[in-house]
Write a protein that holds these residues in place. Structure first.
Motif, mmCIF file in Angstrom:
data_model
loop_
_atom_site.group_PDB
_atom_site.id
_atom_site.type_symbol
_atom_site.label_atom_id
_atom_site.label_comp_id
_atom_site.label_asym_id
_atom_site.label_seq_id
_atom_site.Cartn_x
_atom_site.Cartn_y
_atom_site.Cartn_z
ATOM 1 N N GLY A 44 0.789 -1.340 0.037
ATOM 2 C CA GLY A 44 -0.008 -0.185 -0.131
ATOM 3 C C GLY A 44 0.935 1.231 0.092
ATOM 4 N N TYR A 45 1.871 1.454 0.803
ATOM 5 C CA TYR A 45 2.261 2.613 1.131
ATOM 6 C C TYR A 45 3.984 2.330 0.843
ATOM 7 N N ARG A 46 4.314 2.297 -0.626
ATOM 8 C CA ARG A 46 5.571 2.221 -0.945
ATOM 9 C C ARG A 46 6.638 3.114 -0.207
ATOM 10 N N TYR A 47 6.426 4.405 -0.260
ATOM 11 C CA TYR A 47 7.465 5.270 0.107
ATOM 12 C C TYR A 47 7.922 4.960 1.489
ATOM 13 N N ARG A 48 7.363 4.237 2.308
ATOM 14 C CA ARG A 48 7.841 3.813 3.619
ATOM 15 C C ARG A 48 7.549 2.458 3.940
ATOM 16 N N ASP A 49 7.514 1.873 2.860
ATOM 17 C CA ASP A 49 7.261 0.309 3.008
ATOM 18 C C ASP A 49 8.530 -0.511 3.148
ATOM 19 N N ALA A 50 8.720 -1.630 4.001
ATOM 20 C CA ALA A 50 9.935 -2.215 4.222
ATOM 21 C C ALA A 50 10.726 -2.612 2.922
ATOM 22 N N PHE A 51 9.825 -2.988 1.996
ATOM 23 C CA PHE A 51 10.070 -3.276 0.629
ATOM 24 C C PHE A 51 10.418 -1.899 -0.416
ATOM 25 N N GLY A 52 10.331 -0.797 0.113
ATOM 26 C CA GLY A 52 10.134 0.293 -0.551
ATOM 27 C C GLY A 52 11.530 0.616 -1.547
ATOM 28 N N GLU B 210 -7.621 -0.578 -2.610
ATOM 29 C CA GLU B 210 -7.837 0.571 -3.295
ATOM 30 C C GLU B 210 -6.503 0.561 -4.290
ATOM 31 N N PRO B 211 -6.716 0.644 -5.710
ATOM 32 C CA PRO B 211 -5.808 0.927 -6.693
ATOM 33 C C PRO B 211 -4.812 1.738 -6.263
ATOM 34 N N ILE B 212 -5.130 2.992 -5.726
ATOM 35 C CA ILE B 212 -4.272 4.066 -5.190
ATOM 36 C C ILE B 212 -5.138 4.162 -3.884
ATOM 37 N N ASN C 249 -1.152 6.886 -2.358
ATOM 38 C CA ASN C 249 -0.046 5.935 -2.769
ATOM 39 C C ASN C 249 -0.124 5.001 -3.789
ATOM 40 N N VAL C 250 0.801 5.081 -4.874
ATOM 41 C CA VAL C 250 0.573 4.384 -5.977
ATOM 42 C C VAL C 250 1.586 3.149 -5.903
ATOM 43 N N ASP D 90 8.193 13.405 -1.386
ATOM 44 C CA ASP D 90 7.944 12.504 -2.450
ATOM 45 C C ASP D 90 6.660 13.325 -3.063
ATOM 46 N N VAL D 91 6.595 13.199 -4.393
ATOM 47 C CA VAL D 91 5.603 13.448 -5.253
ATOM 48 C C VAL D 91 5.143 12.283 -5.880
ATOM 49 N N ARG D 92 3.890 12.091 -5.827
ATOM 50 C CA ARG D 92 3.372 10.628 -6.466
ATOM 51 C C ARG D 92 2.042 10.830 -6.875
#
Length: 432
Positions: free
Chosen positions: A169-177, A210-212, A219-220, A351-353
């Motif tokens: 969901g939240y790639r910017y702060r995701d463990a896999f980001g 949610e797709p976004i 978050n995309v 971040d801008v997304r």
């Protein structure tokens, strides 16, 4: 703004019913993409009533359709009677959904739509287990709060469903980001498999996503994530529910539905917000066998009422006839490119997304990645002072959300960019 109205609001409405701005505003008039408050101040609206006024304000084709229905004297009949506009709108949505043998049920909001989707999925699969994404938001009712993966919006741990959360969901702060798109998709999909094997009994009803992510901060995920998820879900017979309450109706620009960016057709989609252009309407479109799995009696007193469906049908026709999806793509790309230039210039922009006219600006502490809710609040106030209304959200409440009406013009986009640039610059200077 009259202080007395603020005091009256706070006296009789819940404490948790938030108001924007240190000095809340009352919007009393609107036209096009602009709104005017009770003190006579006019603003360019870049949040559209939380993505709901998708076509803008005072649109003749929509207003005329609503007036024509009002002139009949029939504001309400209930679903116990035939409603012509309801049938016509359902036919159009079923066709646009791409879901085979689709059927549509209308509700009054996105929350109610998601509650209905959960009821359908749990009934169809005879399971109360549900998968959701971390940092998700799906509404404020009992089951939808239960699957909300953002503690800022989760009012209770009590729930009629058992939920397990997955990454993505939240790639910017995701463990896999930090991974590449392909590696990120693989890591999240492996996590999905692991969650199914460790926190569920296997017979899960559905994954809802949610797709976004909307409330979560626009978050995309990488395109293709949900296609990879669906391969895993299909191996278990688990349904995929796409929550299109904010991403539907072409707002993302590239596609009519947000989920289409992933090259996959869900079993169920929920919708609301922009379809009514301000009228209360939501709904579910699903495979016929899933929709018809409810065997008890059920109706909707207000869902799909004559006024709401007349206005929604006119809104959908206007959106399609004027290629507002194409406009969202063109102006969204322009806004995102220019905003990323601002991000390079000011280090409080982390971040801008986004996609199309659904854009998030994540504010951080100067010189780092630490979330900065104060900077986001300051930008919110600065833009208002300069004549622009924006939204705010995210897990840490540090994301500025931009979602103007899809009738936005190029000149208005540039006007907003100037205001955003000046506002971010002012906050950057003040934060030093």
């Amino acid at each position: 703004m009259s202080e007395s109205l603020v005091a009256r609001h706070r006296a009789v409405l819940p404490n948790w019913l938030a108001l924007y701005y240190k000095e809340p505003i009352e919007i009393v008039r609107a036209s096009g993409r602009r709104v005017t408050d009770a003190d006579g101040n006019t603003y360019l609206d870049f949040f559209a009533g939380i993505l709901t006024n998708a076509i803008g304000y005072d649109v003749a084709e929509i207003s005329d359709a609503i007036r024509a229905q009002l002139d009949t004297g029939v504001l309400h009949t209930s679903t116990l009677y035939l409603i012509r506009k309801q049938v016509e709108l359902a036919e159009r949505i079923a066709e646009l959904s791409g879901i085979p043998d689709a059927k549509v049920f209308f509700t009054n909001s996105g929350t109610e739509a998601n509650e209905t989707a959960l009821m359908l999925a749990t009934q169809y699969r005879r399971s109360n287990q549900v998968l959701a994404l971390r940092n998700s938001y799906h509404g404020r009712a009992f089951a939808t709060v239960g699957i909300t993966g953002n503690r800022g919006w989760s009012a209770s741990s009590l729930s009629p469903v058992k939920v397990s959360y997955v990454h993505g969901g939240y790639r910017y702060r995701d463990a896999f980001g930090s991974l590449s798109d392909a590696e990120y998709i693989k890591a999240c999909t492996d996590d999905l498999r692991d969650v199914l094997q460790t926190t569920t009994s296997g017979d899960v009803a559905a994954l809802i996503a949610e797709p976004i992510q909307g409330v979560g901060g626009f978050n995309v995920p990488p395109d293709g994530l949900f296609a990879a998820f669906k391969e895993v879900l299909d191996s278990y017979g688990i349904l995929l529910i796409s929550d299109e309450v904010q991403t539907g109706w072409g707002r993302t620009g590239e596609h009519f539905w947000g989920i289409q960016a992933h090259g996959v057709t869900p079993d169920v989609m929920t919708f609301a917000k922009g379809l009514g252009n301000g009228l209360a309407i939501g709904g579910v479109v699903a495979r016929g066998d899933v929709m018809d799995s409810i065997t008890a009696n059920s109706i909707s007193t207000f869902g799909g009422n004559p006024v709401a469906t007349a206005g929604a049908k006119a809104t959908l026709d206007y959106l399609l006839d004027n290629d507002l999806q194409g406009n969202a793509l063109k102006l969204g790309n322009h806004l995102i490119a220019r905003l990323r230039e601002l991000g390079d210039r000011y280090d409080i922009v982390g971040d801008v997304r986004g996609k199309g006219l659904m854009i998030g600006i994540e504010l951080v502490e100067s010189g780092g990645r630490e979330p900065s809710p104060p900077n986001a609040s300051a930008v919110l106030e600065e833009t208002r002072e300069r004549g622009l209304l924006v939204g705010k959200g995210g897990l840490h409440n540090n994301v500025i959300r931009l979602a103007p009406p899809m009738t936005l013009t190029g000149e208005e986009a540039d006007e907003a960019l100037e205001i955003l640039g000046a506002s971010i610059a002012a906050v950057q200077e003040a934060s030093r």
